[in-house]
Enzyme design. Structure first.
Site, PDB file in Angstrom:
ATOM      1  CG  ASN A 110      -1.863   1.144   1.291  1.00 51.73           C
ATOM      2  OD1 ASN A 110      -1.841   2.019   0.418  1.00 51.73           O
ATOM      3  ND2 ASN A 110      -2.718   1.164   2.300  1.00 51.73           N
ATOM      4  CG  HIS A 162     -13.348   2.350   3.272  1.00 56.34           C
ATOM      5  ND1 HIS A 162     -14.214   3.202   3.912  1.00 56.34           N
ATOM      6  CD2 HIS A 162     -12.093   2.784   3.551  1.00 56.34           C
ATOM      7  CE1 HIS A 162     -13.515   4.146   4.554  1.00 56.34           C
ATOM      8  NE2 HIS A 162     -12.234   3.914   4.348  1.00 56.34           N
ATOM      9  CG  HIS A 211     -14.101   0.542   6.780  1.00 58.20           C
ATOM     10  ND1 HIS A 211     -13.173  -0.429   6.470  1.00 58.20           N
ATOM     11  CD2 HIS A 211     -13.387   1.637   7.109  1.00 58.20           C
ATOM     12  CE1 HIS A 211     -11.951   0.060   6.611  1.00 58.20           C
ATOM     13  NE2 HIS A 211     -12.056   1.324   6.986  1.00 58.20           N
ATOM     14  N   GLY A 239     -13.548   3.874  10.654  1.00 58.17           N
ATOM     15  CA  GLY A 239     -12.195   4.231  11.084  1.00 58.17           C
ATOM     16  C   GLY A 239     -12.099   5.736  11.057  1.00 58.17           C
ATOM     17  CG  ASN A 240      -9.135   9.558  10.616  1.00 58.13           C
ATOM     18  OD1 ASN A 240      -9.854  10.217  11.363  1.00 58.13           O
ATOM     19  ND2 ASN A 240      -8.208  10.097   9.856  1.00 58.13           N
ATOM     20  N   GLY A 241     -11.568   7.352   8.379  1.00 56.84           N
ATOM     21  CA  GLY A 241     -12.558   7.462   7.305  1.00 56.84           C
ATOM     22  C   GLY A 241     -13.649   6.449   7.607  1.00 56.84           C
ATOM     23  CG  ASP A 243      -8.168   8.985  18.433  1.00 53.91           C
ATOM     24  OD1 ASP A 243      -8.948   8.261  19.089  1.00 53.91           O
ATOM     25  OD2 ASP A 243      -7.094   8.593  17.975  1.00 53.91           O
ATOM     26  NE  ARG A 302      -7.492   5.959  20.211  1.00 49.88           N
ATOM     27  CZ  ARG A 302      -6.542   5.449  19.454  1.00 49.88           C
ATOM     28  NH1 ARG A 302      -5.906   4.376  19.853  1.00 49.88           N
ATOM     29  NH2 ARG A 302      -6.220   5.992  18.301  1.00 49.88           N
ATOM     30  N   GLY A 333     -10.836   0.871  12.901  1.00 50.25           N
ATOM     31  CA  GLY A 333     -10.402   1.379  14.209  1.00 50.25           C
ATOM     32  C   GLY A 333     -11.523   1.562  15.216  1.00 50.25           C
ATOM     33  CG  ASN A 341      -9.973  -1.071  18.538  1.00 56.45           C
ATOM     34  OD1 ASN A 341      -9.592  -2.120  19.057  1.00 56.45           O
ATOM     35  ND2 ASN A 341      -9.480  -0.608  17.419  1.00 56.45           N
TER      36      ASN A 341
HETATM   37  P1  AMP Z   1      -8.465   3.444  11.237  1.00 54.48           P
HETATM   38  O1  AMP Z   1      -8.623   4.591  10.290  1.00 54.48           O
HETATM   39  O2  AMP Z   1      -9.264   2.233  10.875  1.00 54.48           O
HETATM   40  O3  AMP Z   1      -7.029   3.145  11.540  1.00 54.48           O
HETATM   41  O4  AMP Z   1      -9.098   3.947  12.628  1.00 54.48           O
HETATM   42  C1  AMP Z   1      -8.480   4.944  13.398  1.00 54.48           C
HETATM   43  C2  AMP Z   1      -9.427   5.418  14.454  1.00 54.48           C
HETATM   44  O5  AMP Z   1      -9.891   4.325  15.268  1.00 54.48           O
HETATM   45  C3  AMP Z   1      -8.796   6.372  15.459  1.00 54.48           C
HETATM   46  O6  AMP Z   1      -8.769   7.675  14.977  1.00 54.48           O
HETATM   47  C4  AMP Z   1      -9.715   6.215  16.642  1.00 54.48           C
HETATM   48  O7  AMP Z   1     -10.772   7.133  16.481  1.00 54.48           O
HETATM   49  C5  AMP Z   1     -10.266   4.813  16.540  1.00 54.48           C
HETATM   50  N1  AMP Z   1      -9.766   3.936  17.611  1.00 54.48           N
HETATM   51  C6  AMP Z   1      -8.632   3.207  17.625  1.00 54.48           C
HETATM   52  N2  AMP Z   1      -8.502   2.531  18.786  1.00 54.48           N
HETATM   53  C7  AMP Z   1      -9.591   2.821  19.548  1.00 54.48           C
HETATM   54  C8  AMP Z   1     -10.059   2.437  20.844  1.00 54.48           C
HETATM   55  N3  AMP Z   1      -9.376   1.606  21.600  1.00 54.48           N
HETATM   56  N4  AMP Z   1     -11.228   2.970  21.273  1.00 54.48           N
HETATM   57  C9  AMP Z   1     -11.930   3.806  20.505  1.00 54.48           C
HETATM   58  N5  AMP Z   1     -11.558   4.199  19.266  1.00 54.48           N
HETATM   59  C10 AMP Z   1     -10.406   3.720  18.784  1.00 54.48           C
END
Ligand code: AMP
Length: 391
Positions: A7, A177, A202, A204-206, A277, A279, A325, A329
């Site tokens: 990637n 995605h 899906h 995540g950040n996206g 984020d 978290r 993400g 999680n």
């Molecule tokens: P990704 O783009 O799939 O890598 O997802 C990244 C995002 O996942 C981060 O910006 C967080 O918002 C979220 N994330 C990762 N770990 C955790 C966690 N333990 N609890 C809540 N959100 C999480």
């Protein structure tokens, strides 16, 4: 057979090498800050993580460093052992509904599609060319983020704009995605059997959702670009397009600045004013931060809105799946979403929902719709396609 999954970003290069067809990860890593000062790479092998700071003036330097490490760690004895390389390519336009072997013609097409993905396709092409130079004998395969969504009916992929925007300028929904949504679809097929209706989330950040029936994608929430659908870490998701000229006029910002606001300063970050984020947002909610509470409420509502839409569109659903993400999680976000769907007979299994990052059903036996966490694995999908061509 040794297969690499790659990637390439504009200044980074992630890789994973597999022994196929066993799908065993032999080594993985990421090269960062390529072409920028202080470049470095990290490698994971045999449960160990190694970091090296080296000058990487371009992607070819990174590929050369990678091949040296592969030999040094005896992952391969010679580069001829690398029989296939799968490259993630963001945009395949409406040219590719599946992965393809990268010929000169395919490479030219990927380059031409850069106008649809100016931040991504050029970087993908640089990665492909660097590997072609250093490992010329490996079969190179392009695996497109858009391919899985090519099954959308035109009633779903067309925007309600003058038809020539599509016929002349290729303005349509492409969706992204795709490799992740396809992975979830295949995993769910192996759990529930074929012919099922699935909503994949899906997050995540996206973030994007897809409506899938019998392994075929029927709709997805991202659009012409990834900045469509739900709100995301920093992206606005769906907005009224007329906001753009209005804000330009009111703020004096130019188009690039407003687009930057929509891609980098909106979404959860824009509403919370704190962070993209989840978290940080969850910590803020615990402290009673009103902006974080609002950001989470909006985030969850948009997702629930898409699930409701797809539930009706699919005329029922056999499973809802969470990944990436946040999806893997954040028990809180999954719980907030599932609670909003109680009207559909969804019942949360609290204990299972507190699990993180493993494949598990998170609803009770008597829940009308089962929900699952399935950790996504785009890398293995890329390796599988590359392996299938090389084989
Ligand atoms: P990704 O783009 O799939 O890598 O997802 C990244 C995002 O996942 C981060 O910006 C967080 O918002 C979220 N994330 C990762 N770990 C955790 C966690 N333990 N609890 C809540 N959100 C999480």
């Amino acid at each position: 057979m040794k297969v690499l999954s790659v990637n390439a970003g504009s200044s980074s290069l992630k890789f994973q090498m597999y022994e196929m067809p066993e799908e065993k990860v032999l080594i993985s890593g990421v090269f960062e800050r390529i072409g920028i000062e202080n470049s470095f790479y990290t490698i994971k092998i045999n449960g160990e993580k190694i970091k090296k700071v080296v000058e990487l003036s371009n992607h070819e330097d990174a590929v050369i460093a990678l091949t040296k490490e592969l030999i040094e760690f005896k992952v391969v004895n010679s580069l001829e052992e690398i029989e296939a390389i799968g490259h993630r390519v963001v945009h395949g336009g409406d040219k590719y509904s599946d992965s393809v072997v990268i010929t000169d013609e395919v490479l030219t097409t990927i380059e031409e599609l850069s106008s649809l993905a100016p931040l991504h396709n050029p970087a993908n092409v640089i990665g492909i060319k660097a590997f072609k130079k250093v490992v010329p004998n490996a079969v190179a395969v392009a695996v497109f983020d858009t391919a899985f969504h090519q099954t959308l009916d035109e009633s779903e992929f067309l925007y309600s704009v003058p038809k020539e925007w599509y016929t002349k300028y290729q303005v349509r929904k492409y969706g992204f995605h795709g490799t992740s949504h396809k992975y979830l679809s295949e995993r769910m097929e192996s759990i529930l059997g074929k012919g099922k209706k699935i909503i994949t989330c899906h997050l995540g950040n996206g973030g994007s959702l897809s409506a899938i029936e019998n392994g075929k994608c029927l709709d997805t929430s991202m659009g012409f670009t990834p900045n469509a659908g739900i709100l995301m870490g920093t992206r606005s998701g769906d907005i009224d397009a007329t906001i753009i000229p209005y804000v330009m006029e009111k703020s004096g910002k130019n188009l690039d600045e407003v687009m930057n606001d929509l891609n980098k300063k909106s979404g959860v970050l824009g509403i919370s004013g704190l962070s993209s984020d989840s978290r940080d947002i969850e910590d803020g909610i615990k402290e009673g931060n009103e902006n974080c509470i609002l950001a989470q409420k909006m985030y969850v509502r948009r997702i629930v809105g898409y699930i409701a839409k797809y539930y009706v569109f699919l005329q029922g659903v056999d499973a809802i799946v969470f990944t990436a993400g946040i999806g893997e999680n954040s028990s809180k976000t999954r719980e907030d979403i599932m609670k909003s769907l109680e009207i559909l007979g969804i019942k949360i299994d609290e204990q299972a929902n507190n699990t993180r990052g493993e494949e598990i059903r998170i609803t009770t036996e008597d829940s009308k719709i089962p929900c699952y966490i399935i950790p996504t694995d785009e890398e293995v999908m890329i390796a599988k396609d590359a392996y299938n061509f090389a084989k």
